[in-house]
Scaffold this motif. Structure first.
Motif, PDB file in Angstrom:
ATOM      1  N   GLU A 259     -30.123  -1.584 -10.866  1.00 33.69           N
ATOM      2  CA  GLU A 259     -31.555  -1.463 -11.088  1.00 33.69           C
ATOM      3  C   GLU A 259     -32.195  -2.762 -11.586  1.00 33.69           C
ATOM      4  O   GLU A 259     -33.224  -3.174 -11.131  1.00 33.69           O
ATOM      5  CB  GLU A 259     -31.796  -0.361 -12.121  1.00 33.69           C
ATOM      6  CG  GLU A 259     -32.833   0.631 -11.712  1.00 33.69           C
ATOM      7  CD  GLU A 259     -32.771   1.852 -12.618  1.00 33.69           C
ATOM      8  OE1 GLU A 259     -32.721   1.693 -13.856  1.00 33.69           O
ATOM      9  OE2 GLU A 259     -32.773   2.956 -12.080  1.00 33.69           O
ATOM     10  N   SER A 260     -31.568  -3.396 -12.568  1.00 28.79           N
ATOM     11  CA  SER A 260     -32.100  -4.628 -13.133  1.00 28.79           C
ATOM     12  C   SER A 260     -31.322  -5.799 -12.560  1.00 28.79           C
ATOM     13  O   SER A 260     -30.310  -6.206 -13.102  1.00 28.79           O
ATOM     14  CB  SER A 260     -31.970  -4.603 -14.655  1.00 28.79           C
ATOM     15  OG  SER A 260     -32.327  -5.841 -15.176  1.00 28.79           O
ATOM     16  N   PHE A 261     -31.825  -6.333 -11.435  1.00 22.32           N
ATOM     17  CA  PHE A 261     -31.079  -7.371 -10.726  1.00 22.32           C
ATOM     18  C   PHE A 261     -31.533  -8.781 -11.094  1.00 22.32           C
ATOM     19  O   PHE A 261     -30.913  -9.739 -10.689  1.00 22.32           O
ATOM     20  CB  PHE A 261     -31.204  -7.135  -9.213  1.00 22.32           C
ATOM     21  CG  PHE A 261     -30.341  -8.048  -8.396  1.00 22.32           C
ATOM     22  CD1 PHE A 261     -28.963  -8.053  -8.559  1.00 22.32           C
ATOM     23  CD2 PHE A 261     -30.900  -8.921  -7.482  1.00 22.32           C
ATOM     24  CE1 PHE A 261     -28.162  -8.904  -7.816  1.00 22.32           C
ATOM     25  CE2 PHE A 261     -30.101  -9.768  -6.732  1.00 22.32           C
ATOM     26  CZ  PHE A 261     -28.732  -9.759  -6.889  1.00 22.32           C
ATOM     27  N   GLU A 262     -32.585  -8.922 -11.894  1.00 20.10           N
ATOM     28  CA  GLU A 262     -33.115 -10.253 -12.186  1.00 20.10           C
ATOM     29  C   GLU A 262     -32.067 -11.170 -12.802  1.00 20.10           C
ATOM     30  O   GLU A 262     -31.913 -12.314 -12.397  1.00 20.10           O
ATOM     31  CB  GLU A 262     -34.344 -10.174 -13.104  1.00 20.10           C
ATOM     32  CG  GLU A 262     -35.598  -9.645 -12.428  1.00 20.10           C
ATOM     33  CD  GLU A 262     -35.570  -8.137 -12.144  1.00 20.10           C
ATOM     34  OE1 GLU A 262     -34.862  -7.394 -12.869  1.00 20.10           O
ATOM     35  OE2 GLU A 262     -36.225  -7.721 -11.179  1.00 20.10           O
TER      36      GLU A 262
ATOM     37  N   ASN B 193     -29.412 -11.985 -10.224  1.00 22.28           N
ATOM     38  CA  ASN B 193     -29.951 -12.906  -9.233  1.00 22.28           C
ATOM     39  C   ASN B 193     -29.971 -14.329  -9.778  1.00 22.28           C
ATOM     40  O   ASN B 193     -29.558 -15.271  -9.100  1.00 22.28           O
ATOM     41  CB  ASN B 193     -31.358 -12.466  -8.815  1.00 22.28           C
ATOM     42  CG  ASN B 193     -31.899 -13.296  -7.679  1.00 22.28           C
ATOM     43  OD1 ASN B 193     -31.170 -13.721  -6.794  1.00 22.28           O
ATOM     44  ND2 ASN B 193     -33.194 -13.552  -7.711  1.00 22.28           N
TER      45      ASN B 193
ATOM     46  N   ASP C  58     -30.261 -12.517   1.824  1.00 18.66           N
ATOM     47  CA  ASP C  58     -30.683 -13.000   0.510  1.00 18.66           C
ATOM     48  C   ASP C  58     -30.040 -12.177  -0.606  1.00 18.66           C
ATOM     49  O   ASP C  58     -29.428 -11.134  -0.358  1.00 18.66           O
ATOM     50  CB  ASP C  58     -32.213 -13.065   0.381  1.00 18.66           C
ATOM     51  CG  ASP C  58     -32.888 -11.700   0.369  1.00 18.66           C
ATOM     52  OD1 ASP C  58     -32.290 -10.721  -0.134  1.00 18.66           O
ATOM     53  OD2 ASP C  58     -34.033 -11.610   0.832  1.00 18.66           O
ATOM     54  N   GLU C  59     -30.185 -12.673  -1.840  1.00 22.90           N
ATOM     55  CA  GLU C  59     -29.520 -12.040  -2.978  1.00 22.90           C
ATOM     56  C   GLU C  59     -29.955 -10.590  -3.171  1.00 22.90           C
ATOM     57  O   GLU C  59     -29.155  -9.747  -3.567  1.00 22.90           O
ATOM     58  CB  GLU C  59     -29.807 -12.815  -4.277  1.00 22.90           C
ATOM     59  CG  GLU C  59     -29.182 -14.195  -4.324  1.00 22.90           C
ATOM     60  CD  GLU C  59     -30.109 -15.280  -3.799  1.00 22.90           C
ATOM     61  OE1 GLU C  59     -31.154 -14.967  -3.180  1.00 22.90           O
ATOM     62  OE2 GLU C  59     -29.781 -16.464  -3.990  1.00 22.90           O
ATOM     63  N   TYR C  60     -31.223 -10.293  -2.900  1.00 22.77           N
ATOM     64  CA  TYR C  60     -31.727  -8.932  -3.091  1.00 22.77           C
ATOM     65  C   TYR C  60     -31.127  -7.972  -2.064  1.00 22.77           C
ATOM     66  O   TYR C  60     -30.765  -6.850  -2.396  1.00 22.77           O
ATOM     67  CB  TYR C  60     -33.260  -8.908  -3.043  1.00 22.77           C
ATOM     68  CG  TYR C  60     -33.855  -9.577  -4.253  1.00 22.77           C
ATOM     69  CD1 TYR C  60     -33.932  -8.911  -5.482  1.00 22.77           C
ATOM     70  CD2 TYR C  60     -34.304 -10.888  -4.197  1.00 22.77           C
ATOM     71  CE1 TYR C  60     -34.448  -9.526  -6.604  1.00 22.77           C
ATOM     72  CE2 TYR C  60     -34.823 -11.522  -5.322  1.00 22.77           C
ATOM     73  CZ  TYR C  60     -34.895 -10.837  -6.522  1.00 22.77           C
ATOM     74  OH  TYR C  60     -35.391 -11.452  -7.635  1.00 22.77           O
ATOM     75  N   ALA C  61     -31.004  -8.430  -0.835  1.00 20.67           N
ATOM     76  CA  ALA C  61     -30.377  -7.592   0.191  1.00 20.67           C
ATOM     77  C   ALA C  61     -28.904  -7.364  -0.148  1.00 20.67           C
ATOM     78  O   ALA C  61     -28.374  -6.259   0.027  1.00 20.67           O
ATOM     79  CB  ALA C  61     -30.518  -8.246   1.566  1.00 20.67           C
TER      80      ALA C  61
ATOM     81  N   ALA D 290     -27.630  -7.343  -3.165  1.00 21.00           N
ATOM     82  CA  ALA D 290     -27.611  -6.397  -4.297  1.00 21.00           C
ATOM     83  C   ALA D 290     -27.818  -4.967  -3.817  1.00 21.00           C
ATOM     84  O   ALA D 290     -27.147  -4.042  -4.284  1.00 21.00           O
ATOM     85  CB  ALA D 290     -28.681  -6.767  -5.311  1.00 21.00           C
ATOM     86  N   GLU D 291     -28.737  -4.773  -2.879  1.00 18.35           N
ATOM     87  CA  GLU D 291     -28.975  -3.425  -2.344  1.00 18.35           C
ATOM     88  C   GLU D 291     -27.729  -2.896  -1.645  1.00 18.35           C
ATOM     89  O   GLU D 291     -27.383  -1.716  -1.779  1.00 18.35           O
ATOM     90  CB  GLU D 291     -30.159  -3.450  -1.373  1.00 18.35           C
ATOM     91  CG  GLU D 291     -31.497  -3.585  -2.074  1.00 18.35           C
ATOM     92  CD  GLU D 291     -32.660  -3.727  -1.091  1.00 18.35           C
ATOM     93  OE1 GLU D 291     -32.457  -3.514   0.130  1.00 18.35           O
ATOM     94  OE2 GLU D 291     -33.760  -4.057  -1.548  1.00 18.35           O
TER      95      GLU D 291
ATOM     96  N   GLU E 198     -25.209  -1.964  -4.253  1.00 15.86           N
ATOM     97  CA  GLU E 198     -25.640  -0.720  -4.896  1.00 15.86           C
ATOM     98  C   GLU E 198     -25.321   0.482  -4.010  1.00 15.86           C
ATOM     99  O   GLU E 198     -24.798   1.495  -4.477  1.00 15.86           O
ATOM    100  CB  GLU E 198     -27.129  -0.785  -5.202  1.00 15.86           C
ATOM    101  CG  GLU E 198     -27.629   0.440  -5.917  1.00 15.86           C
ATOM    102  CD  GLU E 198     -29.063   0.295  -6.388  1.00 15.86           C
ATOM    103  OE1 GLU E 198     -29.489   1.175  -7.141  1.00 15.86           O
ATOM    104  OE2 GLU E 198     -29.744  -0.664  -6.016  1.00 15.86           O
TER     105      GLU E 198
END
Length: 196
Positions: free
Chosen positions: A87-90, A93, A168-171, A173-174, A177
Motif C-alpha cells: 500500500e505504501s510504496f513511496e 520506490n 516502471d517501479e509502480y508497475a 510494485a503492483e 502485490e
C-alpha cells in the motif's frame, strides 16, 4: 546543513572510487592502487580508513539494507487493518531508485554470492524481532513464510534488472502485490493476528 569534514569526504571519495571499479570488474581484480589512483589519493590514505577492499565491500553491502520502518510498515499494515502489503510504496520506490544499480551489481553474475544471503538474513532478523515482540503463536512457521516472501521479491527484482527495468517501479510494485496477495499475504495476515 553542515559541511562534510575532510575525513568524511576522503572516506566517501574512496568508497565512490571503489564503486566505480566494482561496477566494471569482480572484487578480486580490484587493487588498492586502482582505488587510490581513481580517487586521487595515495595508498597510505586508503589504509587510514580501510584495512582492505573487502571492508569497503562490506560497508557498501550494509548501506543497502533497508531502514527498519521500510521493512516493518507493510507487516504492521497487515496486522492492524488487513491492508495491502505494498500500500505504501513511496519509501520502497525511493529505495529502489537510490539503490537499484548497486543491488543489481551485488546480485549479478560478477557480484558477491553472499550478498543475497546476508541481505535476507538482516531483513528476516528485523521482522522476527517484531514478530516475537508482538507474540504470535507460531513464530517458527512465520519465519519460513517470511523467507519465502523475501526470496520471491528478490527473484522478481533480479528478473526486473535482467530485463533492463522493462516496467516502471509502480508497475513492478503492483505485480509484486498481486503475486503476494494471491497466496502468501493472506497467511501472513492470519498469523500476525493470531497471537498467544
Amino acid at each position: 546543513m553542515s559541511k562534510m569534514s575532510q575525513t568524511e569526504e576522503t572516506r566517501k571519495n574512496l568508497i565512490e572510487a571503489f564503486w566505480e571499479l566494482y561496477k566494471e570488474k569482480p572484487l578480486m581484480k580490484i587493487t588498492v592502487k586502482e582505488i587510490t589512483d581513481k580517487a586521487g589519493y595515495n595508498r597510505g590514505t586508503f589504509y587510514t580508513y580501510f584495512s582492505d577492499v573487502y571492508q569497503i565491500q562490506d560497508i557498501l553491502k550494509k548501506s543497502l539494507i533497508p531502514e527498519k520502518d521500510m521493512i516493518l510498515d507493510p507487516l504492521m499494515s497487515l496486522e492492524k487493518s488487513g491492508g495491502e502489503i505494498f500500500e505504501s510504496f513511496e519509501k520502497t520506490n525511493a529505495y529502489i531508485q537510490e539503490n537499484s544499480e548497486k543491488i543489481a551489481v551485488m546480485i549479478g553474475p560478477e557480484g558477491d554470492p553472499s550478498f543475497v544471503h546476508e541481505f535476507k538474513k538482516e531483513i528476516r532478523e528485523v521482522i522476527m524481532s517484531y514478530v516475537y515482540e508482538i507474540g504470535i503463536k507460531e513464530p517458527g512457521k512465520f519465519e519460513y513464510i517470511i523467507e519465502y516472501e523475501i526470496s520471491a521479491l528478490i527473484g522478481i527484482f533480479q528478473l526486473w534488472m535482467e530485463k533492463n527495468e522493462d516496467m516502471d517501479e509502480y508497475a513492478l510494485a503492483e505485480l509484486m502485490e498481486e503475486v503476494s496477495n494471491s497466496g502468501v499475504t493472506s497467511m501472513m495476515e492470519s498469523m500476525l493476528n493470531d497471537k498467544a
